[in-house]
Scaffold this active site. Sequence first.
Site, PDB file in Angstrom:
ATOM      1  CB  THR A 140      -0.956   0.075   1.204  1.00  0.00           C
ATOM      2  OG1 THR A 140      -1.652   1.324   1.181  1.00  0.00           O
ATOM      3  CG2 THR A 140      -0.234  -0.027   2.536  1.00  0.00           C
ATOM      4  CG  ASP A 142      -2.867   5.159   1.651  1.00  0.00           C
ATOM      5  OD1 ASP A 142      -2.669   6.317   1.267  1.00  0.00           O
ATOM      6  OD2 ASP A 142      -3.793   4.456   1.236  1.00  0.00           O
ATOM      7  N   GLY A 193      -3.904  10.156   0.552  1.00  0.00           N
ATOM      8  CA  GLY A 193      -3.838   9.882   1.987  1.00  0.00           C
ATOM      9  C   GLY A 193      -5.164  10.198   2.643  1.00  0.00           C
ATOM     10  NE  ARG A 194      -8.963   5.547   1.790  1.00  0.00           N
ATOM     11  CZ  ARG A 194      -8.484   4.626   0.958  1.00  0.00           C
ATOM     12  NH1 ARG A 194      -8.608   4.791  -0.334  1.00  0.00           N
ATOM     13  NH2 ARG A 194      -7.902   3.531   1.415  1.00  0.00           N
ATOM     14  CD  GLU A 248      -6.766  11.068  -1.212  1.00  0.00           C
ATOM     15  OE1 GLU A 248      -6.950  11.375  -2.404  1.00  0.00           O
ATOM     16  OE2 GLU A 248      -6.610   9.889  -0.829  1.00  0.00           O
ATOM     17  NE  ARG A 303      -3.492   3.898  -7.928  1.00  0.00           N
ATOM     18  CZ  ARG A 303      -4.745   3.838  -7.503  1.00  0.00           C
ATOM     19  NH1 ARG A 303      -4.994   4.089  -6.225  1.00  0.00           N
ATOM     20  NH2 ARG A 303      -5.721   3.526  -8.308  1.00  0.00           N
TER      21      ARG A 303
END
Length: 428
Positions: A140, A142, A193-194, A248, A303
């Site tokens: 991931t 993230d 990056g939620r 984000e 990504r």
Amino acid sequence: MAGKNMVVAQSGGPTCVINSSLQGVVEAARCFENVGTVFGAVHGIEGVLTENLLNLSAQNPEEISLLRYTPVAGSIGTCRYKLKSWQNEDFDRVIEVLKAHDVGYFLYNGGNDSMDTANKIAELAKVRGLDLTAVGVPKTIDNDVGDSAFQLIDHTPGYGSAAKYWMHTVQYADQENKGSCPADPVLVMQAMGRKIGFIPAAARLADPNREMPLLIYMAESPCTLEQLHEQVNAKLRECGRCVVVISEGFHVGDLGELKDSFGHTTFSSSQTTVCQKVVNYLNEKGLAVKGNARGNVPGTDQRHSMAYASVVDLDEAYALGQKACALAAAGQSGFMSTIHREKGPIYSVSYDKVPLPEVANSERTFPSAWITPDGCDVTDDFLRYAQPLVGHEMLTLPMIDGRQRLTRFAPLYAEKKLGAYVPQAARK
């Protein structure tokens, strides 16, 4: 006698190095006599459900080796399909397909939710008496898999390359802002990056000596829009210009959010962006110098920009794929291959395993101690953590006539042995 076959699948958002892990699995499998054919489930668990299995063992070895230089998931695909507890027919179908193709090893490459799927399949195999070894491969951008103490895994493959992308992007953006600041003194850039700030935090790698007029706002940053406006104007008064990198997931109010099947907000599909909200707010409230704020919103290029892939990240992703294959061949079911950072001033790592139940649906948080007290930057401790992951060199890509040479698999699929099937969550 040939060994049991292996199915490898991928889930969630892809990365620059996801195919390097796949390469590690396929090439390692050749070393184990008890592993037969390696199949790639096309589009993750959905490929298992639909019996869409690509024969990876029969591919040209050159195409397998090119996976190192091929970004994201075009090779065998990924998905955002989650096996939920009520989907009994899906679980039955998974077992039927694996039995039909004499599969004894199942490897799932993904993040938190993917490790949950791998764990469910490992547990299901036990209950059904199926001779199946299920192993997870971490992935991931993230960097949110594992625990906040970095004990389960130090970092996930994909993050180092996303961090390298932002390191270079901010360097270039600073030059843009420096040259155009009389008209556009503020440049706002939105990073993925939620919920977690590792990606926007990587912007500081562009300026470790803190010479740029750079402000960083993560989802965890304890700042309001009002405070952001004040800090931007303070930077404008000091430097005459300002570069802002914002997550984000930074809270700016309603965005008309859309969610995927995992329940995650897909910000790039929503009605507006955090970046646009911030740009509008700064321009409406006014800047301390003449000119306007403007914004850039990178998308999935964060990504898939292979030119920015970290060589360190590629090497580690490959090793984790190898480790996962070795765990499977040894019958170590219910584990995820993992990476640990060795103690000492020189960066080095080791590879091990952690139980899937511990990592499934885990969610690391960005250490609050790594956020500066003013909420608009990260500390040197973060830099010491992240810098080794981006490496010291640029990747050299294989080229033909000026175009990058990517993996191109031959359409060699396993013969379907079962009837057609529509995954439960996809039915209308």
